[in-house]
Design a protein around this motif. Sequence first.
Motif, PDB file in Angstrom:
ATOM      1  N   TRP A   1      37.753  41.539  42.773  1.00  8.76           N
ATOM      2  CA  TRP A   1      38.023  42.894  43.541  1.00  8.76           C
ATOM      3  C   TRP A   1      38.228  44.235  43.162  1.00  8.76           C
ATOM      4  CZ3 TRP A   1      42.484  45.837  44.192  1.00  8.76           C
ATOM      5  CH2 TRP A   1      43.661  44.752  44.236  1.00  8.76           C
ATOM      6  N   THR A   2      38.689  44.396  41.971  1.00 13.26           N
ATOM      7  CA  THR A   2      39.361  45.694  41.243  1.00 13.26           C
ATOM      8  C   THR A   2      38.263  46.739  40.769  1.00 13.26           C
ATOM      9  OG1 THR A   2      39.585  45.638  38.626  1.00 13.26           O
ATOM     10  CG2 THR A   2      41.067  44.719  40.897  1.00 13.26           C
ATOM     11  N   ASP A   3      38.192  47.554  40.472  1.00 11.35           N
ATOM     12  CA  ASP A   3      36.746  49.006  40.111  1.00 11.35           C
ATOM     13  C   ASP A   3      36.209  48.358  38.406  1.00 11.35           C
ATOM     14  OD1 ASP A   3      35.963  49.487  42.017  1.00 11.35           O
ATOM     15  OD2 ASP A   3      37.475  51.195  42.630  1.00 11.35           O
ATOM     16  N   GLY A   4      37.843  47.607  37.955  1.00 10.44           N
ATOM     17  CA  GLY A   4      37.448  47.105  36.087  1.00 10.44           C
ATOM     18  C   GLY A   4      39.264  47.570  35.875  1.00 10.44           C
ATOM     19  N   CYS A   5      40.276  47.102  37.259  1.00 12.97           N
ATOM     20  CA  CYS A   5      41.657  47.137  36.276  1.00 12.97           C
ATOM     21  C   CYS A   5      42.059  45.879  36.307  1.00 12.97           C
ATOM     22  CB  CYS A   5      42.195  47.477  37.602  1.00 12.97           C
ATOM     23  SG  CYS A   5      41.888  49.332  38.017  1.00 12.97           S
ATOM     24  N   ILE A   6      43.335  45.640  35.825  1.00 10.98           N
ATOM     25  CA  ILE A   6      43.935  43.551  36.116  1.00 10.98           C
ATOM     26  C   ILE A   6      44.474  43.842  37.214  1.00 10.98           C
ATOM     27  CG2 ILE A   6      44.894  42.014  34.738  1.00 10.98           C
ATOM     28  CD1 ILE A   6      43.623  43.335  31.861  1.00 10.98           C
ATOM     29  N   ALA A   7      44.754  42.852  38.023  1.00 17.36           N
ATOM     30  CA  ALA A   7      45.576  42.337  39.366  1.00 17.36           C
ATOM     31  C   ALA A   7      46.481  41.774  39.533  1.00 17.36           C
ATOM     32  CB  ALA A   7      44.855  43.109  40.405  1.00 17.36           C
ATOM     33  N   VAL A   8      47.526  41.837  39.970  1.00 17.02           N
ATOM     34  CA  VAL A   8      48.705  40.691  40.094  1.00 17.02           C
ATOM     35  C   VAL A   8      49.140  41.131  41.065  1.00 17.02           C
ATOM     36  CG1 VAL A   8      48.751  40.347  37.527  1.00 17.02           C
ATOM     37  CG2 VAL A   8      50.588  41.655  38.725  1.00 17.02           C
ATOM     38  N   THR A   9      50.026  40.315  41.490  1.00 19.95           N
ATOM     39  CA  THR A   9      51.003  40.075  42.887  1.00 19.95           C
ATOM     40  C   THR A   9      51.512  41.568  42.817  1.00 19.95           C
ATOM     41  OG1 THR A   9      52.466  38.862  42.169  1.00 19.95           O
ATOM     42  CG2 THR A   9      50.872  37.572  43.082  1.00 19.95           C
ATOM     43  N   ASP A  10      52.223  41.635  43.729  1.00 16.71           N
ATOM     44  CA  ASP A  10      53.136  42.401  43.194  1.00 16.71           C
ATOM     45  C   ASP A  10      55.045  42.047  42.674  1.00 16.71           C
ATOM     46  OD1 ASP A  10      51.630  44.304  44.773  1.00 16.71           O
ATOM     47  OD2 ASP A  10      52.814  44.257  46.846  1.00 16.71           O
TER      48      ASP A  10
END
Length: 175
Positions: free
Chosen positions: A146-155
Amino acid sequence: MILLAAIVLGVLAYTKVMARVGSGSPPADAPLEQQADLIRVHKSERSMVLLRGDTPLSTYRISLGSAADEGPKQREGDEKTPEGRYEIDWRNPRSMAHLSLHISYPAPADRQNAELKGYSPGGNIMIHGLPNGWGFLQGIHRLWDWTDGCIAVTDEEMRDIWARVPDHTPIEIAP
């Protein structure tokens, strides 16, 4: 239809308010022996590993750019996650998402490739938590990219990563 529009407007307003609130205080640095000296991302596996020498310290399941499976980032707005070797070059404790570590994309070769094609290479690629105020989603965010190219994890994972990853840590992003 009116109800759906009201819900969407409410979500957008909530997100804007929470973005102004920020992430709160970042965690303290981990002890040196628990700090990473390399981050390795495997896009196809949706995983990120923090390493110290050859020893894995932590592994995280990740979400990527919504077009991550279509190859490396080439230009601004393509929603792809870059591939290559970069470094963590700065951090933002008050980002729109829960904490963020900036990845040094675009490298000179990325910039040159984009400019030869007449595009901006884009930038502002980060490792980050969920958008502020959306932490209740926890790991459900991993069900899609769902990001614009980033790497996402939980808070919670982002707090751990923040503490273990010093500035200038190399990051290798593989297909």
